[in-house]
Scaffold this motif. Structure first.
Motif, short mmCIF file in Angstrom:
data_model
loop_
_atom_site.label_atom_id
_atom_site.label_comp_id
_atom_site.label_asym_id
_atom_site.label_seq_id
_atom_site.Cartn_x
_atom_site.Cartn_y
_atom_site.Cartn_z
N ILE A 27 -31.07 77.21 -39.00
CA ILE A 27 -31.36 78.01 -40.55
C ILE A 27 -31.57 76.75 -41.28
CG2 ILE A 27 -29.21 78.73 -42.35
CD1 ILE A 27 -27.62 79.98 -40.87
N GLY A 28 -31.05 75.69 -41.73
CA GLY A 28 -31.18 74.30 -41.86
C GLY A 28 -32.38 73.92 -41.95
N ALA A 29 -33.33 74.24 -40.80
CA ALA A 29 -34.75 74.59 -40.31
C ALA A 29 -35.71 75.21 -41.15
CB ALA A 29 -35.12 73.81 -38.54
N ASP A 30 -35.38 76.18 -42.07
CA ASP A 30 -36.16 77.52 -42.45
C ASP A 30 -36.73 78.66 -41.14
OD1 ASP A 30 -35.73 76.48 -44.86
OD2 ASP A 30 -36.97 74.72 -45.13
N HIS A 31 -35.83 78.33 -40.20
CA HIS A 31 -35.77 79.43 -39.01
C HIS A 31 -35.83 81.01 -40.03
CE1 HIS A 31 -37.78 77.54 -36.01
NE2 HIS A 31 -36.86 76.60 -35.83
N LYS A 32 -37.16 81.83 -39.66
CA LYS A 32 -36.47 83.35 -40.27
C LYS A 32 -34.87 83.84 -39.47
CE LYS A 32 -41.07 84.59 -41.49
NZ LYS A 32 -41.79 85.27 -41.18
N THR A 33 -33.92 84.22 -40.46
CA THR A 33 -32.64 85.31 -39.99
C THR A 33 -33.66 85.66 -38.53
OG1 THR A 33 -31.51 85.02 -41.66
CG2 THR A 33 -31.18 86.75 -40.19
N ALA A 34 -34.09 86.59 -39.19
CA ALA A 34 -34.98 87.93 -37.60
C ALA A 34 -34.97 86.93 -36.13
CB ALA A 34 -36.12 88.64 -37.89
N ASP A 35 -35.76 86.01 -36.81
CA ASP A 35 -35.97 85.43 -35.79
C ASP A 35 -34.92 84.39 -35.02
OD1 ASP A 35 -38.44 85.64 -36.05
OD2 ASP A 35 -39.33 83.64 -36.75
N ILE A 36 -33.84 84.10 -35.43
CA ILE A 36 -32.36 83.81 -34.90
C ILE A 36 -32.17 84.71 -34.18
CG2 ILE A 36 -30.05 82.18 -35.80
CD1 ILE A 36 -31.93 81.07 -37.90
N CYS A 37 -31.59 85.37 -35.02
CA CYS A 37 -30.98 86.48 -34.29
C CYS A 37 -31.98 87.44 -33.10
CB CYS A 37 -31.54 88.13 -35.17
SG CYS A 37 -29.74 87.78 -36.94
N ARG A 38 -33.05 87.35 -32.79
CA ARG A 38 -33.87 88.06 -31.44
C ARG A 38 -33.79 86.63 -30.47
NH1 ARG A 38 -40.19 89.14 -29.99
NH2 ARG A 38 -40.02 89.54 -27.77
N GLY A 39 -33.14 85.27 -31.46
CA GLY A 39 -33.61 84.63 -29.62
C GLY A 39 -32.09 84.34 -29.48
N LEU A 40 -30.37 84.77 -30.36
CA LEU A 40 -29.81 84.94 -30.05
C LEU A 40 -29.49 86.09 -28.60
CD1 LEU A 40 -27.87 84.54 -33.10
CD2 LEU A 40 -27.38 83.31 -30.93
N HIS A 41 -30.66 87.94 -28.92
CA HIS A 41 -30.27 88.74 -28.08
C HIS A 41 -30.74 88.02 -27.11
CE1 HIS A 41 -30.09 90.63 -31.79
NE2 HIS A 41 -28.79 90.49 -31.13
N ILE A 42 -32.35 87.82 -27.09
CA ILE A 42 -32.35 86.76 -25.70
C ILE A 42 -31.75 85.76 -24.21
CG2 ILE A 42 -34.53 85.32 -24.59
CD1 ILE A 42 -35.99 86.08 -27.35
N SER A 43 -30.94 85.32 -25.46
CA SER A 43 -30.19 84.19 -24.76
C SER A 43 -28.46 85.14 -24.07
CB SER A 43 -29.17 83.27 -25.81
OG SER A 43 -30.12 82.16 -26.19
N ILE A 44 -28.31 86.16 -24.84
CA ILE A 44 -28.07 87.28 -23.98
C ILE A 44 -27.78 88.07 -22.96
CG2 ILE A 44 -26.27 89.54 -24.64
CD1 ILE A 44 -25.65 87.81 -27.18
N ALA A 45 -29.16 88.45 -22.82
CA ALA A 45 -29.87 89.16 -22.31
C ALA A 45 -29.96 88.72 -20.62
CB ALA A 45 -31.16 89.60 -23.05
N LYS A 46 -30.32 87.42 -21.09
CA LYS A 46 -30.47 86.46 -19.72
C LYS A 46 -29.40 86.29 -19.01
CE LYS A 46 -34.48 83.57 -21.75
NZ LYS A 46 -34.80 82.49 -21.69
N ARG A 47 -28.15 86.06 -19.59
CA ARG A 47 -26.93 85.83 -19.11
C ARG A 47 -26.48 87.27 -18.14
NH1 ARG A 47 -23.02 82.08 -20.59
NH2 ARG A 47 -20.44 82.52 -19.63
N ILE A 48 -27.05 88.20 -19.25
CA ILE A 48 -26.51 89.84 -18.50
C ILE A 48 -27.37 90.07 -16.85
CG2 ILE A 48 -26.07 92.14 -19.19
CD1 ILE A 48 -24.01 89.88 -20.18
N THR A 49 -28.70 89.74 -17.10
CA THR A 49 -29.30 90.04 -16.37
C THR A 49 -28.92 89.32 -14.65
OG1 THR A 49 -31.09 90.14 -17.70
CG2 THR A 49 -32.08 89.49 -15.44
N ALA A 50 -28.23 87.84 -15.64
CA ALA A 50 -28.18 87.21 -14.22
C ALA A 50 -26.82 87.84 -13.22
CB ALA A 50 -27.91 85.50 -14.42
N GLN A 51 -26.10 88.58 -14.18
CA GLN A 51 -24.78 89.02 -13.85
C GLN A 51 -25.25 90.27 -12.86
OE1 GLN A 51 -22.43 89.52 -17.32
NE2 GLN A 51 -20.79 88.72 -15.67
N VAL A 52 -26.29 91.19 -13.29
CA VAL A 52 -27.53 92.08 -12.68
C VAL A 52 -28.02 91.65 -10.73
CG1 VAL A 52 -28.37 94.17 -12.59
CG2 VAL A 52 -27.35 93.60 -14.52
#
Length: 639
Positions: A177-202
């Protein structure tokens, strides 16, 4: 006929009312709050009020979720793993892979066509990638949690969130946020990280289509979208995925109500069975030996030579409480048993020992020896390392015999004594007597004539390792005599436990409290420690070497295929239904074997559960959930 399922999660408590046609009459979702019990009672009252019902109108209630044991009015508690499988099967009969992301954990479950669990993995050590994680991130971004998924769909994949630890990830988000990244981009980055973790479980359970998703996070379109990209398939989601666990609980309650049968667990035999069971053999107390003590760490240590030298050999246990003292001298990713005994050394509770014997059985033991030498620097302590061979052929026997001769000579030199062959043979006779008596006791137990639990038997053997051998022999004779005429006839799942050393026998108690019996184990501080006797002859050291090298070996010394076949033979001979493979974290030998073990057991349709544990029982809740879910698989009635 009415049944109710109540799912108490960390964030919400959900209730389902079902009729005998499997129609959902009521679906209730409330915040769990601070009290699981109050949330459950409130959910029940809402269902009663909505349909003008009372407790007398309900045939069966099943509770599930992390707060399931807090539901006083439930007829039964079932793990959320089993319930989510049943609930997903209700909506999607063709689904074979279930992804559940709840408030505090995530699970991937493989099921059959009837909704029965075939395999599962779960992330339950922290809130990484769960509803609670997303809740914290949404608050940090100053957006509503419900908006997060839609917002992320408009984001780019130019933001990476490297940590899924809630605390560290929150710091990363603040920096972004301090580096002026857009909220939408941060949200997607978070979701990509979660998806990678769940994919490893799958991948750990194996992807089988169709895939269904349950739990509150299934409402997050951003997470679902990234998961579909990673898995390469469409994910099925019901209209209200949050009630899935409660639905599964209600469906199981309906099955129970319709069956109108209870599992009968009884012990039959002579009238003296009651008096036997009133005293637990796990309470056997070790009498202190009058001899000075020498400690050791591995079951390949020749206790006969130590005993012949006039010492009482004691296998060193670690601290029972969590400590970080060992981190001062050892790396973090090392066997927790090694760290636990190092903690005892640092605490000063081993100062009364005359010496320590180490065996180069694994890299962790080698590092323990190095650390011990460093901590004893300048103190002139007796510390000795034995290089156990990896092979089990005749050449290995002669190699080890030569090492044992050098060990004997070192004892004689250091303590100024002489150890004669007759001294060694007398010690051999003492320990042989114990081993033979243990063998008789175990044989009666395996045949059902000693009606104690597997936990009690294992606890007794663990204590027997360090007991005065003559006293332990006498006690075993008493146990065998008491067991005459008593037979355990309970119709419950019979289990075989093997793998790494199990220092905390309470794991077995958790397993048996969940409704199973540990019929046999193959653990180096249990029955395997007492396996095989030593021949008494004119070359006692060669006989000792032969016994230790030729007895049932550990994973370090045995071909994996031979090891698997031996386990399968034990299970077949003792009519055992399923197996639990126990490993300590960072136990390279046993963890390396697991993939092949899992593959073989899967091909033979033999149920197998892997428990990867710490030294202490700090993760008791997670172990209990895994074990209960595993046993629920075994106790599914055939269709």
């Amino acid at each position: 006929m009415y049944t109710i399922g109540i799912d108490i999660g960390s964030m919400s408590t959900n209730g389902i009312l079902l009729n005998d046609k499997k129609e959902i009459l009521s679906a209730t979702i409330i915040a769990t709050g601070a009290s699981s019990k109050k949330a459950a009672e409130k959910t029940l009252q809402q269902i009663f009020t909505e349909h003008n019902l009372t407790e007398k109108d309900i045939n069966y209630i099943v509770a599930t979720g992390y707060g399931r044991v807090k539901v006083p009015f439930a007829n039964e508690v079932i793990t959320e793993i089993t319930c989510h499988a049943k609930g997903a099967n209700y909506y999607f009969p063709g689904a074979r892979t279930i992804i559940d992301i709840g408030g505090q954990d995530s699970k991937v479950i493989k099921i059959d066509g009837n909704g029965n669990v075939l395999d599962f993995v779960m992330n339950d050590k922290c809130a990484a990638g769960t509803g609670r994680f997303l809740e914290v991130m949404a608050r940090t971004l100053e957006i509503e949690l419900e908006e997060m998924g839609e917002i992320s769909l408009h984001g780019k994949d130019n933001v990476s969130v490297s940590s899924l630890c809630t605390v560290f990830a929150e710091s990363e988000v603040v920096s972004l946020i301090g580096a002026d990244h857009k909220t939408a981009d941060i949200c997607r980055g978070l979701h990509i990280s979660i998806a990678k973790r769940i994919t490893a479980q799958v991948k750990r359970v194996g992807l089988e289509q169709k895939v269904a998703m349950t739990g509150g996070v299934a409402k997050n379109i951003g997470v679902v979208t990234e998961l579909e990209k990673n898995l390469g398939c469409k994910i099925e989601i019901s209209e209200e995925p949050q009630i899935n666990g409660a639905l599964g609980a209600a469906l199981i309650a309906l099955e129970k109500a319709q069956a109108q049968s209870n599992v009968s667990m009884s012990l039959s035999g002579s009238d003296n069975s009651k008096s036997l069971l009133e005293t637990s053999i796990a309470d056997f107390s070790i009498e202190e030996s009058n001899l000075p003590k020498i400690g050791y760490f591995c079951s390949y240590t020749p206790v006969e030579i130590i005993h012949a030298a006039g010492f009482h050999p004691v296998r060193i246990k670690g601290t029972e409480h969590d400590s970080c003292a060992a981190d001062e001298v050892l790396c973090g990713n090392i066997c927790p048993y090694i760290k636990a005994v190092t903690d005892r050394k640092i605490e000063g509770s081993l100062e009364d020992f005359q010496g320590m014997v180490f065996v180069n059985s694994c890299d962790g033991m080698r590092r323990l020896y190095d650390a011990w030498i460093k901590m004893d620097e300048g103190k002139g302590r007796f510390n000795y390392m034995l290089d156990i061979p990896k092979n089990i052929d005749d050449a290995a026997v002669y190699y080890y015999a030569n090492l044992l001769k050098k060990f004997k000579e070192r004892l004689e030199s250091y303590f100024t004594m002489k150890i004669l062959p007759d001294d060694i043979n007398r010690s051999i006779a003492v320990y042989n007597s114990v081993r033979e008596k243990v063998g008789q006791c175990l044989q009666k137990y395996w045949n059902g004539y000693i009606a104690h639990s597997g936990y009690e038997m294992f606890s007794l053997l663990k204590k027997g390792v360090n007991a005065v051998p003559e006293k332990f022999n006498t006690y075993l004779t008493h146990i065998i005599k008491q067991g005459d005429g008593i037979r355990d006839t309970r119709e419950i799942p019979r289990l075989f436990i093997w793998g790494s050393i199990m220092e905390n026998e309470k794991i077995m108690k958790i397993i048996e409290d969940a409704g199973a019996k540990v019929v046999a184990e193959d653990l180096c501080n249990g029955s395997r420690y007492f396996d095989a006797v030593v021949s008494i002859n004119e070359e006692p050291i060669l006989s000792i070497a032969k016994r230790y090298i030729k007895r049932n070996p550990c994973s370090r010394m045995e071909n994996i295929f031979d090891r698997i076949n031996k386990a399968l033979t034990i299970m077949q001979e003792k009519s055992i239904h399923a197996s639990i493979y126990h490993t300590l974290k960072f136990c390279d030998h046993n963890l390396l074997d697991y993939p092949m073990i899992k593959k073989t057991f899967h091909e033979k349709n033999i149920p197998l559960l892997h428990l990867n544990c710490d030294y202490s029982l700090s993760s008791e809740g997670q172990i209990k959930t895994r074990v209960e879910a595993f046993l629920e698989q075994l106790m599914v009635a055939p269709k």
